[in-house]
Write an enzyme that holds these catalytic residues in place. Structure first.
Site, PDB file in Angstrom:
ATOM      1  N   GLU A  47      51.530  32.031  51.631  1.00 11.77           N
ATOM      2  CA  GLU A  47      51.757  33.414  51.220  1.00 11.77           C
ATOM      3  C   GLU A  47      51.280  34.307  52.358  1.00 11.77           C
ATOM      4  O   GLU A  47      50.465  33.893  53.181  1.00 11.77           O
ATOM      5  CB  GLU A  47      50.989  33.724  49.928  1.00 11.77           C
ATOM      6  N   CYS A  76      39.595  30.831  44.779  1.00 12.66           N
ATOM      7  CA  CYS A  76      40.076  29.488  45.137  1.00 12.66           C
ATOM      8  C   CYS A  76      39.590  29.029  46.493  1.00 12.66           C
ATOM      9  O   CYS A  76      39.328  27.850  46.695  1.00 12.66           O
ATOM     10  CB  CYS A  76      41.594  29.482  45.112  1.00 12.66           C
ATOM     11  N   GLU A 126      49.979  27.430  45.539  1.00  8.31           N
ATOM     12  CA  GLU A 126      48.644  27.871  45.975  1.00  8.31           C
ATOM     13  C   GLU A 126      47.662  27.307  44.976  1.00  8.31           C
ATOM     14  O   GLU A 126      47.504  27.840  43.869  1.00  8.31           O
ATOM     15  CB  GLU A 126      48.574  29.404  45.980  1.00  8.31           C
ATOM     16  N   ASN A 154      42.318  34.672  38.071  1.00 10.83           N
ATOM     17  CA  ASN A 154      41.179  35.234  38.824  1.00 10.83           C
ATOM     18  C   ASN A 154      41.516  36.520  39.574  1.00 10.83           C
ATOM     19  O   ASN A 154      40.676  37.404  39.687  1.00 10.83           O
ATOM     20  CB  ASN A 154      40.584  34.175  39.760  1.00 10.83           C
TER      21      ASN A 154
HETATM   22  P1  NDP Z   1      45.951  26.848  35.725  1.00 11.52           P
HETATM   23  O1  NDP Z   1      46.464  25.806  36.637  1.00 11.52           O
HETATM   24  O2  NDP Z   1      45.332  26.456  34.459  1.00 11.52           O
HETATM   25  O3  NDP Z   1      47.125  27.862  35.356  1.00 11.52           O
HETATM   26  C1  NDP Z   1      47.891  28.547  36.346  1.00 11.52           C
HETATM   27  C2  NDP Z   1      49.127  29.149  35.686  1.00 11.52           C
HETATM   28  O4  NDP Z   1      50.068  28.120  35.366  1.00 11.52           O
HETATM   29  C3  NDP Z   1      48.834  29.872  34.377  1.00 11.52           C
HETATM   30  O5  NDP Z   1      49.663  31.007  34.279  1.00 11.52           O
HETATM   31  C4  NDP Z   1      49.209  28.823  33.356  1.00 11.52           C
HETATM   32  O6  NDP Z   1      49.473  29.372  32.081  1.00 11.52           O
HETATM   33  C5  NDP Z   1      50.435  28.207  33.994  1.00 11.52           C
HETATM   34  N1  NDP Z   1      50.784  26.883  33.523  1.00 11.52           N
HETATM   35  C6  NDP Z   1      50.001  25.947  32.929  1.00 11.52           C
HETATM   36  N2  NDP Z   1      50.708  24.817  32.677  1.00 11.52           N
HETATM   37  C7  NDP Z   1      51.970  25.030  33.131  1.00 11.52           C
HETATM   38  C8  NDP Z   1      53.178  24.233  33.167  1.00 11.52           C
HETATM   39  N3  NDP Z   1      53.224  22.984  32.715  1.00 11.52           N
HETATM   40  N4  NDP Z   1      54.296  24.789  33.727  1.00 11.52           N
HETATM   41  C9  NDP Z   1      54.266  26.043  34.228  1.00 11.52           C
HETATM   42  N5  NDP Z   1      53.159  26.840  34.202  1.00 11.52           N
HETATM   43  C10 NDP Z   1      52.021  26.345  33.675  1.00 11.52           C
HETATM   44  O7  NDP Z   1      44.958  27.710  36.633  1.00 11.52           O
HETATM   45  P2  NDP Z   1      43.939  28.856  36.165  1.00 11.52           P
HETATM   46  O8  NDP Z   1      44.708  29.997  35.603  1.00 11.52           O
HETATM   47  O9  NDP Z   1      42.872  28.203  35.373  1.00 11.52           O
HETATM   48  O10 NDP Z   1      43.355  29.341  37.577  1.00 11.52           O
HETATM   49  C11 NDP Z   1      42.352  28.691  38.252  1.00 11.52           C
HETATM   50  C12 NDP Z   1      42.922  27.764  39.315  1.00 11.52           C
HETATM   51  O11 NDP Z   1      43.770  28.478  40.193  1.00 11.52           O
HETATM   52  C13 NDP Z   1      41.852  27.153  40.194  1.00 11.52           C
HETATM   53  O12 NDP Z   1      42.085  25.783  40.398  1.00 11.52           O
HETATM   54  C14 NDP Z   1      42.005  27.888  41.502  1.00 11.52           C
HETATM   55  O13 NDP Z   1      41.551  27.201  42.615  1.00 11.52           O
HETATM   56  C15 NDP Z   1      43.462  28.161  41.541  1.00 11.52           C
HETATM   57  N6  NDP Z   1      43.727  29.303  42.409  1.00 11.52           N
HETATM   58  C16 NDP Z   1      44.333  29.077  43.621  1.00 11.52           C
HETATM   59  C17 NDP Z   1      44.537  30.120  44.498  1.00 11.52           C
HETATM   60  C18 NDP Z   1      45.244  29.914  45.803  1.00 11.52           C
HETATM   61  O14 NDP Z   1      45.811  30.856  46.306  1.00 11.52           O
HETATM   62  N7  NDP Z   1      45.246  28.735  46.373  1.00 11.52           N
HETATM   63  C19 NDP Z   1      44.087  31.473  44.189  1.00 11.52           C
HETATM   64  C20 NDP Z   1      43.508  31.607  42.864  1.00 11.52           C
HETATM   65  C21 NDP Z   1      43.324  30.539  42.022  1.00 11.52           C
HETATM   66  P3  NDP Z   1      48.254  29.634  31.043  1.00 11.52           P
HETATM   67  O15 NDP Z   1      46.971  29.552  31.794  1.00 11.52           O
HETATM   68  O16 NDP Z   1      48.525  30.982  30.519  1.00 11.52           O
HETATM   69  O17 NDP Z   1      48.373  28.547  30.054  1.00 11.52           O
END
Ligand code: NDP
Length: 484
Positions: free
Chosen positions: A458, A283, A249, A152
């Site tokens: 962060e 988020c 996060e 995002n």
């Molecule tokens: P995901 O949890 O699907 O993915 C986050 C990252 O982790 C991606 O780069 C993903 O790779 C990677 N990933 C997935 N599986 C694994 C694993 N087993 N081991 C290591 N890395 C892995 O989140 P989204 O990208 O869909 O983002 C949306 C989510 O992020 C929402 O829940 C949102 O609330 C949260 N978010 C939280 C924030 C905060 O600061 N608290 C800010 C912004 C978003 P890939 O997707 O390439 O497969």
């Protein structure tokens, strides 16, 4: 429209490619067009990235903090100079409108670089007198840190993680979300141009498997993830096996509480910002809007009127206020939540469907009223432009309902009674809170969640704790008093 980078990865100061890795198609969400094709990092590339980071980190940690700071500040200056081009690329990668990417994404990343550059030389230890002897402490770098980003805010996340890591003497290997892989490569180029030695900021592309390979490598001292709660659990567990430091996060379902005495215009504006900015893909969004019954009708009237005027359109058009969702997968997910909300009896006030614009992944800004605590819309993170409005009578009632969630990322209160504002915020279980404001996240303020929404913080001075560790040194000043 094309946005093909020089190569997929950036390792040891240069672009790197290995076409043996599975392909990643980068799609412009406003049209569905493929704008770049990248490859996942192979195990050999992941190894190269970690090895070069480990090599470079030792000398970097021994570099004077003011010198590290100078490089980060230069990077911030380059980002500001190139902001229009960087914002355009961010728009192509994410679909977010230029109106947002010009002011929010890279600019907040530059803020982080500048802020942590300023903090770098202030990190000092303590001297603890013990009579004749004394102890001194050093705040040392952790080593090689891994950053894993969500889609995002891809460039902001890359900056928010790398700025404190590098400022305090660490190296970082960063894996962007495979949905939005382009911005981090730009950041790697900018760091090199600013004078960062090779290996200190490497970018490897890939899906979850690449993230998992990074999180379990023995050379890694810390993993910082921005992502969903289910991914957070997996990455936390993987890091735990190696007793690595973590920052998590994660997601949220945050309450935004509007009392009868609040300014309706301000509360409506904040609720819209906290649900529709970035097409709701934020988020910390206040996705459960609790409105006290005395103000409910006026609130909903103004909300419906102002929401109807939101301009959806081409994200590259300066006038556009809302773009598409990031992907077809996200579109389906959000439309599914809208259908469930209707079937569970929530009252649709406005929106409620896909917006027919090109072949992009657009959803109309949507408001549901009369949402109850048990509805799916009040319990699960939607990550789209869908606002749930719930009613309440009393302060005690709303506090207990607001806290009745596994998440604890953020919370907000709107009231003219500041005593009540502080009292209520004091009882809400959330890491990042606002009174008479919402979703403002300046780098000076710590950001992060409690409960299932994460661990660590962060930004702010708090980040020093999360990217350094304390070494305690006892200095004996006299003879050793041994009983044998
Ligand atoms: P995901 O949890 O699907 O993915 C986050 C990252 O982790 C991606 O780069 C993903 O790779 C990677 N990933 C997935 N599986 C694994 C694993 N087993 N081991 C290591 N890395 C892995 O989140 P989204 O990208 O869909 O983002 C949306 C989510 O992020 C929402 O829940 C949102 O609330 C949260 N978010 C939280 C924030 C905060 O600061 N608290 C800010 C912004 C978003 P890939 O997707 O390439 O497969």
């Amino acid at each position: 429209m094309k946005a093909q980078p020089t190569a997929s990865h950036f390792i040891d100061g240069a672009y790197a490619e290995d076409t043996a890795g599975a392909t990643i198609e980068v799609i412009y969400p406003a049209t569905g067009e493929v704008i770049a094709v990248l490859h996942e990092a192979t195990p050999a590339l992941v190894d190269r990235a970690l090895a070069s980071a480990a090599r470079a980190q030792t000398a970097w940690a021994a570099t004077r903090p003011v010198e590290r700071a100078r490089i980060l500040r230069r990077a911030a200056d380059i980002i500001r100079e190139r902001n229009p081009d960087l914002a355009r690329l961010e728009t192509l990668d994410t679909g977010k409108p230029l109106q947002e990417t010009l002011v929010a994404d890279w600019p907040s990343g530059a803020d982080a670089l500048e802020y942590f550059a300023g903090l770098a030389p202030t990190v000092v230890g303590q001297t603890i007198p013990l009579g004749r002897d004394f102890v001194y402490t050093l705040r040392e770098a952790l080593g090689v840190c891994v950053g894993i980003g969500a889609w995002n805010y891809p460039s902001q996340i890359a900056c928010w993680k790398s700025a404190p890591a590098l400022a305090f003497g660490n190296a970082m290997v960063f894996k962007p979300s495979e949905v939005t892989p382009l911005g981090a490569l730009q950041l790697a180029e900018i760091f090199v141009e600013a004078g960062l030695p090779p290996g200190l900021f490497n970018v490897v592309q890939g899906r979850g498997g690449v993230g998992a390979a990074l999180a379990t490598d023995s050379r890694v001292a810390k993993v910082s993830l921005t992502g969903s709660v289910p991914t957070g659990r997996k990455v936390y567990a993987a890091a735990a096996a190696g007793v690595r430091h973590v920052t998590m996060e994660l997601g949220g379902k945050s309450p935004l509480i509007v009392f009868d005495d609040a300014s309706v215009e301000d509360a409506v504006g904040a609720a819209m910002l906290g649900n529709f900015y970035s097409a709701g893909q934020v988020c910390s969004n206040g996705t459960r809007v609790f409105v006290q019954k005395g103000i409910k009708d006026r609130f909903l009237d103004r909300l419906a009127a102002r929401t109807a005027k939101i301009l959806l359109g081409d994200p590259l058009d300066d006038a556009t206020q809302m773009g598409p969702l990031v992907s077809a997968v996200q579109l389906d997910k959000v439309l599914g939540y809208i259908a469930t909300a209707k079937s569970e009896g929530a009252r649709l006030i406005t929106g409620g469907g896909r917006a027919a614009l090109n072949s992009g992944y657009y959803v109309q800004p949507t408001v549901f009223a009369d949402v109850t605590d048990a509805m799916t819309l009040a319990r699960e993170e939607v990550f789209g432009p869908v606002m749930a409005v719930l009613d309440f009578d009393s302060e005690d009632e709303v506090i207990s309902r607001a806290n009745d969630t596994e998440f604890g990322l953020a919370a907000g209160v709107f009231t003219a009674d500041l005593t009540r504002g502080h009292r209520v915020i004091g009882q809400l279980q959330a890491g990042t809170c606002w009174i008479n404001a919402y979703n403002l996240t300046p780098v000076e303020a710590p950001f992060g969640g409690s409960k299932q929404s994460g661990v660590g913080r962060e930004n702010g001075h708090a980040a020093v704790e999360h990217y350094t560790q304390v070494k305690s040194v006892y200095v004996g000043m006299g003879p050793v008093d041994a009983p044998y």
